[in-house]
Scaffold this active site. Sequence first.
Site, PDB file in Angstrom:
ATOM      1  N   SER A  82       0.856  -1.185   0.000  1.00 10.26           N
ATOM      2  CA  SER A  82       0.000   0.000   0.000  1.00 10.26           C
ATOM      3  C   SER A  82       0.887   1.227   0.000  1.00 10.26           C
ATOM      4  O   SER A  82       2.066   1.146   0.368  1.00 10.26           O
ATOM      5  CB  SER A  82      -0.880   0.006   1.264  1.00 10.26           C
ATOM      6  N   TYR A 105      -2.353  -1.132  10.149  1.00  7.92           N
ATOM      7  CA  TYR A 105      -2.403  -1.287   8.694  1.00  7.92           C
ATOM      8  C   TYR A 105      -1.069  -0.860   8.076  1.00  7.92           C
ATOM      9  O   TYR A 105      -0.470  -1.589   7.270  1.00  7.92           O
ATOM     10  CB  TYR A 105      -3.550  -0.456   8.126  1.00  7.92           C
TER      11      TYR A 105
END
Length: 252
Positions: free
Chosen positions: A143, A156
Amino acid sequence: MELYKNKVAIITGAGSGIGRATCLLLAEKGARITVVDISKEGGEETVSLIQELGAEAIFVQADVGSRDEVKQYVDETVKAFGTIDMFFNNAGIEGSVTKLAEYPDDLFEKVVDINLKGVFYGMKYVIQVMLENGGGSIVNTASNAGIVGTPGVSPYAATKHAVVGLTKTATGEYAGQGIRVNAIAPGPTATKMMERFTQGSEEAKVAVESGIPAGRYGTPEEVAHLVVYLLGDQSAIINGAVYPIDGGLTAL
């Protein structure tokens, strides 16, 4: 395209979004696909869409945070198709938007189970098959939060940084045995995950887009084209790379 015809691919998180878009693009190119998702409804719908394109597919329902269920989707693929040529290690969750000191312990563990353990287990068992069969190509989903700090989503961001570390380390370990491992680092993309991030608020979506140089979200199809390129033999010299696909967000 002959580069993909009859090649066998596993795609996790394939019941929607980037995973589904990648399945459909590979199906158009003649690949045989194992669709993996925790959602039975989403996974079976993806299989139906693949079959409508004339390609072969099976669905294996799995929680990628479970080592046994990861091993099962690998074993079921080998049973159905005989080998594994390509692996898009894509399943992940976002967790909540909460500062680190207030982050719920149980949710932290869930994010780690899926985003980190799930990627590790997938690589472990797929690489074992690829070593037996002379090589293969893996793409992990990191990401933009795996490249830069991202306040509010510490678990995350931490797990996506870890995906980058696993990608680069595996390259050093297996490049000499014909296995390539690369990662993509999507920015905000028009998926259900982003809808959850913004809680469906158009105002929040506009605020996110205002921080992206391109001025908009990416699409699952745009990301899928990069994934398919990296999975295929035309990118044979690319190994251990991490590709931002975020409208310039991490370039600033």
